[in-house]
Design a protein around this motif. Structure first.
Motif, PDB file in Angstrom:
ATOM      1  N   ARG A   1       0.884  -1.051  -0.093  1.00  0.00           N
ATOM      2  CA  ARG A   1       0.045  -0.113  -0.009  1.00  0.00           C
ATOM      3  C   ARG A   1       0.900   1.120  -0.196  1.00  0.00           C
ATOM      4  NH1 ARG A   1      -4.993   0.799  -1.981  1.00  0.00           N
ATOM      5  NH2 ARG A   1      -6.122   2.242  -0.494  1.00  0.00           N
TER       6      ARG A   1
ATOM      7  N   PHE B   1      -2.294   3.847  -3.155  1.00  0.00           N
ATOM      8  CA  PHE B   1      -2.354   3.160  -4.281  1.00  0.00           C
ATOM      9  C   PHE B   1      -2.106   1.731  -3.770  1.00  0.00           C
ATOM     10  CE2 PHE B   1      -1.759   6.994  -6.171  1.00  0.00           C
ATOM     11  CZ  PHE B   1      -2.452   6.931  -7.458  1.00  0.00           C
ATOM     12  N   ASN B   2      -2.322   0.679  -4.633  1.00  0.00           N
ATOM     13  CA  ASN B   2      -1.634  -0.795  -4.423  1.00  0.00           C
ATOM     14  C   ASN B   2      -0.373  -0.527  -5.494  1.00  0.00           C
ATOM     15  OD1 ASN B   2      -3.425  -1.829  -2.403  1.00  0.00           O
ATOM     16  ND2 ASN B   2      -4.927  -2.554  -4.185  1.00  0.00           N
ATOM     17  N   ALA B   3       0.575  -0.808  -5.027  1.00  0.00           N
ATOM     18  CA  ALA B   3       1.916  -0.792  -6.019  1.00  0.00           C
ATOM     19  C   ALA B   3       2.633  -1.931  -5.709  1.00  0.00           C
ATOM     20  CB  ALA B   3       2.727   0.605  -5.169  1.00  0.00           C
ATOM     21  N   ASN B   4       3.368  -2.341  -6.929  1.00  0.00           N
ATOM     22  CA  ASN B   4       4.254  -3.228  -6.694  1.00  0.00           C
ATOM     23  C   ASN B   4       5.474  -2.630  -6.454  1.00  0.00           C
ATOM     24  OD1 ASN B   4       2.525  -4.983  -8.158  1.00  0.00           O
ATOM     25  ND2 ASN B   4       3.085  -4.722 -10.109  1.00  0.00           N
TER      26      ASN B   4
ATOM     27  N   GLU C   1       5.554   0.732  -8.947  1.00  0.00           N
ATOM     28  CA  GLU C   1       5.105   0.799  -9.909  1.00  0.00           C
ATOM     29  C   GLU C   1       3.181   0.799  -9.832  1.00  0.00           C
ATOM     30  OE1 GLU C   1       4.706  -2.679 -12.992  1.00  0.00           O
ATOM     31  OE2 GLU C   1       6.461  -1.516 -13.389  1.00  0.00           O
ATOM     32  N   MET C   2       2.777   1.878 -10.166  1.00  0.00           N
ATOM     33  CA  MET C   2       1.072   2.034  -9.979  1.00  0.00           C
ATOM     34  C   MET C   2       0.615   2.388 -11.159  1.00  0.00           C
ATOM     35  SD  MET C   2       1.874   4.367  -6.804  1.00  0.00           S
ATOM     36  CE  MET C   2       3.526   4.826  -7.369  1.00  0.00           C
ATOM     37  N   ARG C   3      -0.745   2.366 -11.154  1.00  0.00           N
ATOM     38  CA  ARG C   3      -1.568   2.772 -12.135  1.00  0.00           C
ATOM     39  C   ARG C   3      -2.558   4.050 -11.769  1.00  0.00           C
ATOM     40  NH1 ARG C   3      -1.292  -0.200 -16.824  1.00  0.00           N
ATOM     41  NH2 ARG C   3      -0.511  -2.351 -16.588  1.00  0.00           N
TER      42      ARG C   3
ATOM     43  N   THR D   1      -5.857   6.259 -11.994  1.00  0.00           N
ATOM     44  CA  THR D   1      -7.064   5.743 -11.533  1.00  0.00           C
ATOM     45  C   THR D   1      -8.036   5.834 -12.499  1.00  0.00           C
ATOM     46  OG1 THR D   1      -7.623   7.820 -10.247  1.00  0.00           O
ATOM     47  CG2 THR D   1      -6.809   5.768  -8.876  1.00  0.00           C
TER      48      THR D   1
ATOM     49  N   LYS E   1       5.624   5.163 -12.571  1.00  0.00           N
ATOM     50  CA  LYS E   1       6.744   4.473 -11.616  1.00  0.00           C
ATOM     51  C   LYS E   1       7.426   5.432 -10.672  1.00  0.00           C
ATOM     52  CE  LYS E   1       7.488   0.823 -14.733  1.00  0.00           C
ATOM     53  NZ  LYS E   1       8.825   0.059 -15.352  1.00  0.00           N
TER      54      LYS E   1
END
Length: 133
Positions: A72, A94-97, A113-115, A117, A124
């Motif tokens: 998170r 965000f939920n991020a990698n 890394e996120m997207r 919304t 990134k």
């Protein structure tokens, strides 16, 4: 001299010693089951075969074998999406990698890394320990 107290004391000492050794064995938080063989795979894989889930949860560790953990992430500053021009405020989560992409001396360099919304554009954020204060 109390005879009852003299006989109870060794029992109490033995019980206390047993509790201390049990706590000491748990202190490092490592437990290896007797039927686990390291040559046949990781401890996590062994536990999953027995029906146990990873302590972080299934959805967060799907890509753990690739070095990616889902975390998170809270936006540290105001920003804007370059594709749709959507404003993303500081503090939006965000939920991020999370992935380790390198090292600067002994400090890890992380990439998140996120997207977006609204348009699902990938963006990134990378740590920069070389230029930090």
């Amino acid at each position: 001299f109390c005879f009852a107290a003299a006989t109870a004391a060794p029992r109490a000492v033995a019980a206390m010693h047993q509790a201390i050794t049990l706590n000491a064995s748990r202190a490092d938080a490592f437990y290896y089951p007797p039927d686990w063989d390291p040559s046949k795979g990781s401890l996590d894989a062994f536990q999953r075969k027995k029906g146990f889930e990873h302590h972080l949860g299934k959805s967060r560790v799907r890509q753990l074998n690739q070095g990616i953990l889902v975390i998170r992430f809270e936006m540290p500053f105001h920003t804007r999406c370059l594709k749709c021009e959507n404003r993303i405020a500081k503090g939006v989560r965000f939920n991020a990698n999370k992935k380790k992409v390198g090292k600067y001396h002994s400090t890890s360099i992380w990439e998140f890394e996120m997207r977006c919304t609204t348009c699902a554009n990938l963006f990134k954020i990378r740590t920069d320990p070389e230029n930090s204060e």
